[in-house]
Scaffold this active site. Sequence first.
Site, short mmCIF file in Angstrom:
data_model
loop_
_atom_site.label_atom_id
_atom_site.label_comp_id
_atom_site.label_asym_id
_atom_site.label_seq_id
_atom_site.Cartn_x
_atom_site.Cartn_y
_atom_site.Cartn_z
N GLU A 91 5.93 -5.62 -6.31
CA GLU A 91 6.50 -6.43 -7.40
C GLU A 91 5.31 -7.09 -8.07
OE1 GLU A 91 9.75 -6.29 -7.76
OE2 GLU A 91 10.34 -5.49 -5.81
N CYS A 101 6.30 -14.26 -13.15
CA CYS A 101 6.08 -12.87 -13.56
C CYS A 101 6.96 -12.51 -14.74
CB CYS A 101 6.38 -11.95 -12.38
SG CYS A 101 8.00 -12.22 -11.66
P1 NAD Z 1 -2.75 -11.78 -6.04
O1 NAD Z 1 -2.53 -10.32 -6.23
O2 NAD Z 1 -4.09 -12.34 -6.32
O3 NAD Z 1 -2.40 -12.21 -4.54
C1 NAD Z 1 -1.12 -11.98 -3.97
C2 NAD Z 1 -1.24 -11.95 -2.46
O4 NAD Z 1 -2.01 -10.82 -2.06
C3 NAD Z 1 -1.95 -13.16 -1.84
O5 NAD Z 1 -1.25 -13.55 -0.69
C4 NAD Z 1 -3.32 -12.62 -1.49
O6 NAD Z 1 -3.95 -13.29 -0.43
C5 NAD Z 1 -2.98 -11.20 -1.09
N1 NAD Z 1 -4.08 -10.23 -1.15
C6 NAD Z 1 -5.21 -10.27 -1.89
N2 NAD Z 1 -5.95 -9.16 -1.67
C7 NAD Z 1 -5.27 -8.40 -0.79
C8 NAD Z 1 -5.50 -7.13 -0.19
N3 NAD Z 1 -6.59 -6.41 -0.47
N4 NAD Z 1 -4.56 -6.63 0.67
C9 NAD Z 1 -3.45 -7.32 0.94
N5 NAD Z 1 -3.17 -8.54 0.40
C10 NAD Z 1 -4.07 -9.07 -0.45
O7 NAD Z 1 -1.64 -12.48 -6.93
P2 NAD Z 1 -1.49 -14.03 -7.28
O8 NAD Z 1 -2.58 -14.40 -8.24
O9 NAD Z 1 -1.31 -14.81 -6.02
O10 NAD Z 1 -0.07 -14.07 -8.02
C11 NAD Z 1 0.10 -13.95 -9.39
C12 NAD Z 1 0.56 -12.56 -9.75
O11 NAD Z 1 1.77 -12.25 -9.07
C13 NAD Z 1 0.87 -12.41 -11.22
O12 NAD Z 1 0.33 -11.19 -11.69
C14 NAD Z 1 2.38 -12.36 -11.27
O13 NAD Z 1 2.91 -11.70 -12.37
C15 NAD Z 1 2.69 -11.66 -9.99
N6 NAD Z 1 4.06 -11.92 -9.58
C16 NAD Z 1 4.99 -10.90 -9.62
C17 NAD Z 1 6.32 -11.15 -9.30
C18 NAD Z 1 7.36 -10.05 -9.35
O14 NAD Z 1 8.43 -10.23 -8.78
N7 NAD Z 1 7.11 -8.95 -10.03
C19 NAD Z 1 6.70 -12.43 -8.92
C20 NAD Z 1 5.75 -13.43 -8.91
C21 NAD Z 1 4.43 -13.16 -9.22
#
Ligand code: NAD
Length: 477
Positions: free
Chosen positions: A230, A264
């Site tokens: 997501e 998002c």
């Molecule tokens: P991010 O991708 O930076 O991090 C998300 C999570 O992934 C964190 O817990 C992080 O520690 C972890 N992570 C980082 N690198 C990783 C790896 N290599 N392997 C596994 N896990 C890893 O995202 P963010 O900045 O925390 O969140 C914002 C983003 O989330 C925005 O792009 C937003 O649109 C999206 N988002 C999407 C939805 C949806 O339902 N589509 C909902 C909310 C937020």
Amino acid sequence: MSERLAVRNPRSGAADYEIPRFGSAEIAPLAERMRTAQKKWLAAGVTHRVSVLQDFVAALHRHQQDIIAALSADTGRHRLAQGEFFGVVGAIERWCQQAPVLLETKDTPSMAMPDVMIGQQLDPFPLLGAISPWNFPMLLSFIDATPALLAGSAVIIKPSEVTPRFAAPIVEAIASVPALNEVLAIISGDGATGAALIDVVDAVAFTGSVATGKKVAVAAAQRLIPAFLELGGKDPAIVLPGSDIDRATTAILRASVAATGQACQSLERVYVHDSQYDDFVTTLTAKAEAVPLSFPDPHEGTIGPLIFARQAEIIAAHLADAVAKGATVRCGGEVQQLDGGCYVEPTVLSHVDHSMTVMTEETFGPIMPVMRYSEVDEAVTLANDSIYGLSAAVFGQDMATARDVAHRLNAGGVSVNDAGMTTMIFEAEKSAYGASGLGASRMGASGLLRFLRRKALYQNHGATVAIDSMRETGIEQ
Ligand code: NAD
């Protein structure tokens, strides 16, 4: 686990909290314990799981004050922290009602061989890893964990290192429900911890950015486990000729600036027909100017601080790029530093086009760029000119006209004559289009069913087929 990570407070800017970083050494034995417990969890049946999750709801209520206070410190917002808490509780109760119905199966006779009864066994992935982002820390940690638990999986949640405070009081709530404590764990850490988690689970439900989502997809592919992704969005709104401007501006403002645009499914670009463009921009600007910052008191106002300091830099860069390329700032338009926190007032931009990053890349702030169009086809082309396809909104003078346009949009959920409905309605299944995600819908029944593998049980009550009669029965081609 000697390593610790410092955590910034979004209101003060101070690093006033820290978390341990879980690594493989801690995660591997945890996963092994949970796999063993999952067998008992699954065998106990859905009625047992429902009652355990109901006990968890009671435990969450016992820790309600601490959880909301920690979430509030994580996100810098109070009202929304309460909303998140009650949203999670409501979702657990909803899934508790739905799970027993969704998990029912019945044997049916085969059409090809009527003596054969086909049974369906719904077999959950034993261990799910749920990795969540910082914008709705509690909600997005439990959105997939809850249906997976009810489906019969064990779950390890890895919240964002940006907003981890809420986990401590929830871990206490989980610990007070022993049957749940065996199959639900929350671990802390950053991307390295998330990557280590993917190494030990049977499926991963990831919510976050496109860039990280791709890494998660690759890591999952290496292990041949499913990754439900997501990801981000750049949701468009189209305002068709003859729309009710008061209604459209009210809905678009809400769906753009709620949660300071850190969602998002925030609307991040608006296309308005020539005939109503000036009226729309004037009305939207007046309404945007009336939305107050939530500063200094987190209990007052609407627009809280930006949670993630790096996001403030992205928003400032998008604004600077737009202004340099000719955009007009109608209101807001600046990232302000107030007592160590970063704030942006609701911002309306006019004279924008697709050469600007604010129209093409995820901004994740309370920014509403409004672009003019003259033909409906042009508006549809512009709305679809994006790598993303999360959701969208269409306003029109009547439902049928607006719905026709909604059909043509590359988006998994389209609000018609409203906006942001995907945050309020959970029963409608919706796929993420384009770079916004992968996998079956997290909403609706498939939000639970996607954690189940289907095992077919072919029970033959008739004669078996001998090798020399296979041609007659049509089995051999
Ligand atoms: P991010 O991708 O930076 O991090 C998300 C999570 O992934 C964190 O817990 C992080 O520690 C972890 N992570 C980082 N690198 C990783 C790896 N290599 N392997 C596994 N896990 C890893 O995202 P963010 O900045 O925390 O969140 C914002 C983003 O989330 C925005 O792009 C937003 O649109 C999206 N988002 C999407 C939805 C949806 O339902 N589509 C909902 C909310 C937020």
